[in-house]
Design an enzyme around this catalytic site. Structure first.
Site, PDB file in Angstrom:
ATOM      1  N   LYS A  70      -2.251   1.223  -0.167  1.00  0.00           N
ATOM      2  CA  LYS A  70      -1.202   1.441  -1.110  1.00  0.00           C
ATOM      3  C   LYS A  70      -0.881  -0.188  -1.558  1.00  0.00           C
ATOM      4  O   LYS A  70      -1.043  -1.162  -0.782  1.00  0.00           O
ATOM      5  CB  LYS A  70      -0.054   1.888  -0.374  1.00  0.00           C
ATOM      6  CG  LYS A  70       0.952   2.027  -0.931  1.00  0.00           C
ATOM      7  CD  LYS A  70       2.290   2.812  -0.383  1.00  0.00           C
ATOM      8  CE  LYS A  70       3.354   3.042  -1.311  1.00  0.00           C
ATOM      9  NZ  LYS A  70       4.721   3.502  -0.155  1.00  0.00           N
ATOM     10  N   SER A  73       6.659   7.596  -2.349  1.00  0.00           N
ATOM     11  CA  SER A  73       5.978   6.627  -3.442  1.00  0.00           C
ATOM     12  C   SER A  73       4.577   6.410  -3.205  1.00  0.00           C
ATOM     13  O   SER A  73       4.194   5.973  -4.037  1.00  0.00           O
ATOM     14  CB  SER A  73       6.642   5.486  -2.974  1.00  0.00           C
ATOM     15  OG  SER A  73       6.446   4.898  -1.659  1.00  0.00           O
ATOM     16  N   SER A 120       7.979   8.689   1.939  1.00  0.00           N
ATOM     17  CA  SER A 120       7.054   8.518   1.043  1.00  0.00           C
ATOM     18  C   SER A 120       5.630   8.603   1.638  1.00  0.00           C
ATOM     19  O   SER A 120       4.648   8.509   0.916  1.00  0.00           O
ATOM     20  CB  SER A 120       7.260   6.888   0.858  1.00  0.00           C
ATOM     21  OG  SER A 120       8.260   6.691  -0.242  1.00  0.00           O
TER      22      SER A 120
END
Lengths: 486, 478
Positions: free
Chosen positions: A77, A152, A176
């Protein structure tokens, strides 16, 4: 090979059926082909990835007992600092920022011999539940590219679901990891707060942020967590505990398992298709020997409002360092210092980030602090106490991960409160610092995946992975993959 | 009705740790800009603070030295504001629960002693520096100082004159250097004061205060407070109200100037730093620090007064700094306890004057205490007059001779204490100066001094002055 588990990839590497370079090439080629339509990656670097793969092949780590993941590719990420790689956190603010050091998590995977494929798209500064707040454009859900992947960690979820990477890192502040895992049909684990180091993970809300693995199965997550977890002296909130093997209990039978079902998680607000899939999964668990216990989480209804005080408060302060002085975006023209600050930040941050900075600044302001921030902290303790009480009568808690399957782009982006409610089942877990998981448990409307949430007591990761793994031995939801992709 | 001033001080003492309060970067002063700023200090994305235990030990030391309470649990908070030399956009400090609360210091102004109460002392990090010169309309940022550990020490508004404020600041300066937590270098900013000043009619409620920021010398502290008191009195007497404000002292103009008023004061939005756990200090840690504390100045002052019969003033002067006290104690140890008073006189007199003249201090005295003790011993056994002793002192200071005895030997400075020899000198002088003898007998005391001078001159300055006096008087009388 793209559908193989980490264990299978590890075995193939050990038997020299493949090499790190070959695996990296396989996935890099898929990324090249599929990423333009999915937008899961914001940065890839074939040369860097292949160089790492060559090092892994030559290192002697491949096939070694203590480095079972050596030679296997993964993607990070874009919230994790990755030395020499652009690290944007989904923001224009850091669009030209090359990280000068590795996050602890990145470093650990590097030492384990894993190969970085690239950096994954995400909601800007991890603020969002649909990946629509990314400066680099939304990630498409591989199951239906008209729908969001969740957020997210949407890039992480989409990449693994589309088999652009065997595994990915994610972070979870209010859901997330779990919510995008649910929306993309993956297994994702948010560990107990303090189990995974936050050093080098760009802070959104420090007291809630926790990194974790996103992969196809519980077994994969266990192997990844074995590498990710551990005390880090560079993170004062990291917990000093003996190392554990999170895969040690994977095979244990579930006879006698007590599953807590909070009635607050099964009330209004959950779509019927999600309810049906979750209840079918609970039925499967009964067959595996579990019993169901009704539990109460009376304050869970306060978790969304408490979260939207605490998280923005911390974020408003954490994001102050992005001021255009030392790195990041600086407005090209400005009249004076204040003008430089406001223009750089106005240009560098997107709407959702600005909204949360404003909320956070407000709730910390003189005269409002007691009414908002302190009050929210009290609620936070009540929520944690609810869980402690619930775990007296059950081993884990189950429920839906998200109230609905993946929604269409634009469906919720105009109404922040609707968007915030996407995390209604996941947020309480962060407030209490507990470990939470999402595993695929079927399909709902429009054949979109549904996630089952498993919440454990503090440090209950090994038990939760065991519970997820036993389910995955008797179901095949987790090995289904999106149609229409090569 | 007359006016009185009410003054409280906030002092930032830079702690003498090797590394910064939340990072591993070095704290040494004077490095090239930004060479002592690591990823944490420049606030790169993703970095986290880790508390330096050494800084906490310094705070505990201070708390013990001023008789304060050490909090078993204190909290680090973020003080949020934007400034280019504040890399994170917030300063990590302590707000609601400081590590040290209460305690105080005894100060002395003239013959008056006063106890100044401390409100609190808390740990925090320093900011970097903005450099406005050499950048042609731009600002340079040096983050070497960012993250340097500070102890902010806050008093109650207990002082009522600039003299008291300076006495407090000096006592505090002496204490923090004494216990070794601060190098006390005011020029480098290691010890700097903010003064909160208000005035009121005697007996009236407290007036509105103004805060004078960043006073980095005792002289500025005194001048700024004096100016501010007078300015506030004038304002009120001319019918204006004092507005709460932060002001700066301009040493060139000798005036204070408002920086910002209450209206544009920052809202710092303090909240507990979620990156740091509460600071827990176990009793065992406090005991460990207590065991490492040196004898404190107050205790040492009392001991010196009672052990050596020194006056309170002398004892206070000798314990003004730990280096002075150490020097004195080493000197007494070598000269013998019976000579302590002479040691005290030399340390406070000749030696202090010399250090002053050469802009040195007791931290680096070119003359070892054992060498001074050697001089003192030769004064005690009458080998040296004070005058000769000063000559030996000068010689040793200049590096001549390995000790006092060597200088005495080499320069032939041994005092003449043999009565026969002195009498012979006196006889010769009396014979050569009949006029002075006559004047003395006529009642002119001055003449006696002239004769003493003649005898000393004849002796080349080496005759024991007391013997010369006694023998001369006897001769003239006889």
């Amino acid at each position: 090979m793209i559908n193989s588990s980490l264990k299978e990839l590890s075995a193939a590497l050990a038997r020299k059926k493949t090499s790190a370079v070959e695996l990296a090439t396989l996935f890099l080629d898929r990324i090249e082909k599929l990423n333009p339509s999915l937008n899961a990656f914001v940065t890839t670097d074939r040369e860097k990835a292949l160089a790492m793969a060559r090092v892994a092949d030559a290192s002697g780590k491949v096939g070694a007992g203590d480095t079972p993941l050596a030679g296997i590719p993964l993607a990070h990420k874009d919230i994790f600092m990755t030395s020499g790689w652009r690290t944007t956190c989904g923001s224009k603010m850091l669009s030209n920022f090359i990280a000068p050091y590795d996050a602890t998590v990145v470093e650990k995977f590097k030492v384990a011999g894993m190969v970085t494929l690239g950096k994954l798209n995400m909601d800007e500064f991890a603020m969002g539940s649909s990946n629509e707040t990314s400066f680099y454009g939304p990630v498409k859900n591989p199951w239906d590219t008209a729908r969001v992947p969740g957020g997210s960690s949407g890039g992480s979820a989409a990449a693994v679901a589309a088999r652009l990477a065997p595994a990915a890192t994610g972070t979870d502040t209010g859901g997330s990891i779990r919510q995008p895992a649910a929306l993309c049909g993956l297994t994702g684990l948010k560990p107990t707060y303090g189990v995974v180091s936050r050093y080098g993970m760009i802070a959104f809300a420090s007291s809630l942020d926790q990194g974790g693995p996103m992969a196809k199965s519980a077994e994969d997550c266990a192997l990844l967590l074995n590498t990710m977890a551990g005390f880090d002296p560079r993170d004062s909130t990291s917990l000093e505990r003996p190392a554990e093997d999170y895969a040690r209990d994977l095979e244990k039978p579930l006879q006698g398992l007590r599953i807590g079902l909070p009635k607050e998680f099964f009330g209004e607000g959950m779509d019927a298709d999600v309810r049906a899939a979750v209840e079918a999964a609970l039925a499967e668990y009964r067959k595996l020997g579990a019993t169901m216990v009704e539990v109460n989480l009376p304050n869970s209804g306060l978790s969304v409002p408490a979260y939207y005080v605490i998280a923005p408060a911390e974020a408003s302060s954490n994001l102050s360092r992005f001021d255009g002085v030392r790195y990041g975006h600086r407005a090209p023209d400005y009249a004076d210092l204040d003008d430089m600050y406001s223009k750089s930040r106005a240009q560098g941050f997107g709407e959702e980030v600005k909204r949360r900075i404003l909320i956070g600044t407000y709730v910390l302001s003189h005269g409002y602090y007691d009414a908002y921030y302190l009050q929210a902290q009290k609620i936070r303790r009540l929520i944690a106490n609810d869980f402690v009480a619930a775990f007296k009568s059950c081993d884990v808690i189950m429920g839906p991960t998200a109230p609905s399957v993946a929604f269409r782009f634009g469906d919720k982006s105009a109404d922040p409160v609707q968007m915030y409610l996407s995390d209604i089942y996941t947020i309480a877990v962060n407030l209490a610092g507990l470990p939470g998981m999402s595993i695929p448990c079927g399909f709902g409307n429009a054949d979109m995946p549904v996630g089952l949430q498993i919440v454990g007591p503090w440090f209950g990761e090994a038990k939760m992975l065991n519970i997820a793994h036993r389910y995955q031995l008797v179901t095949d939801w987790h090995i289904r993959q999106p149609g229409g992709l090569p | 009705m007359s006016w009185e001033a009410v003054i409280g001080l906030e002092t930032h003492a830079q702690l003498r740790t090797q590394s910064k309060i939340f990072s591993g970067a070095a704290t040494a002063f004077g490095a090239e800009p930004n060479r002592q700023a690591c990823a944490v200090d420049i606030a790169l994305p993703g970095v986290l603070p880790v508390l330096n235990r050494e800084a906490v030990a310094c705070a505990i030391k201070f708390g013990l030295a001023v008789g304060a309470a050490i909090a078993p649990r204190s909290i680090f908070a973020r003080k949020n504001y934007f400034y280019p030399d504040l890399p994170k956009g917030y300063q990590i400090s302590q707000f609601e629960l400081p590590v040290v609360s209460g305690g105080g210091l005894t100060i002395r102004v003239g013959e008056q002693e006063k106890f100044v109460h401390l409100t609190r002392a808390h740990l925090e990090e320093d900011a970097g520096k903005s450099l406005h010169e050499d950048f042609h309309g731009k600002t340079g940022i040096d983050l070497n100082r960012a993250g340097t550990p500070l102890l902010e020490i806050v008093t109650e508004p207990d002082m009522c004159s600039s003299a008291e404020a300076v006495a407090y600041a000096k006592a505090l300066h002496s204490l923090v250097t004494w216990i070794g937590i601060c190098d006390g270098n005011m020029q480098e900013g290691s010890f700097r004061c903010d003064a909160n000043v208000s005035v009121r009619r005697v007996g009236a409620p407290l007036g509105t205060r103004r805060e004078i920021k960043n006073l980095n010398s005792f002289r500025f502290l005194q001048a700024a407070i004096d100016y501010e008191i007078q300015w506030q009195i004038n304002e009120i007497e001319e019918g204006r109200k004092i507005q709460q404000a932060t002001v700066l002292w301009n040493p060139d103009s000798g005036e204070t100037r408002a920086m910002r008023s209450k209206e544009d004061a920052h809202d710092y939005r303090y909240f507990p730093d979620p990156d740091l756990l509460p600071l827990e200090i176990a009793p065992a840690w406090i005991d460990e620090v207590k065991a490492s504390l040196p004898e404190l100045p107050q205790a040492m002052k009392a001991r010196l007064a009672s052990d050596h019969g020194l006056s309170p003033y002398d004892a206070a002067t000798l314990t003004a700094t730990r280096a002075t006290a150490n020097y004195f104690e080493d000197c007494v140890a070598a000269a013998g306890r019976e000579n302590a008073k002479t040691c005290a006189n030399w340390v406070m007199g000749e030696l202090s004057a010399r250090l002053n003249r050469e802009d040195l201090d007791f931290v680096a005295v070119p003359l070892a205490p054992t060498l001074l003790a050697g001089i003192v011993r030769r004064i005690a056994d009458n080998t040296l007059s004070n005058k000769l002793a000063r000559e030996v002192f000068d010689a040793l200071w200049a590096g001549e001779g390995k000790d006092a005895d060597a200088v005495i030997e080499a320069r032939g400075l041994k005092q003449i204490s043999d009565s026969g020899a002195i009498e012979a000198l006196i006889d010769a002088v009396l014979a050569a100066n009949p006029k002075s003898v006559e004047e003395f007998r006529a009642g002119k005391d001055k003449a006696f001094n002239a004769l003493v001078g003649q005898v000393m001159k004849a002796a080349g300055g080496k005759a024991n002055p007391r013997q010369v006096n006694d023998l001369l008087r006897r001769k003239l009388a006889g």
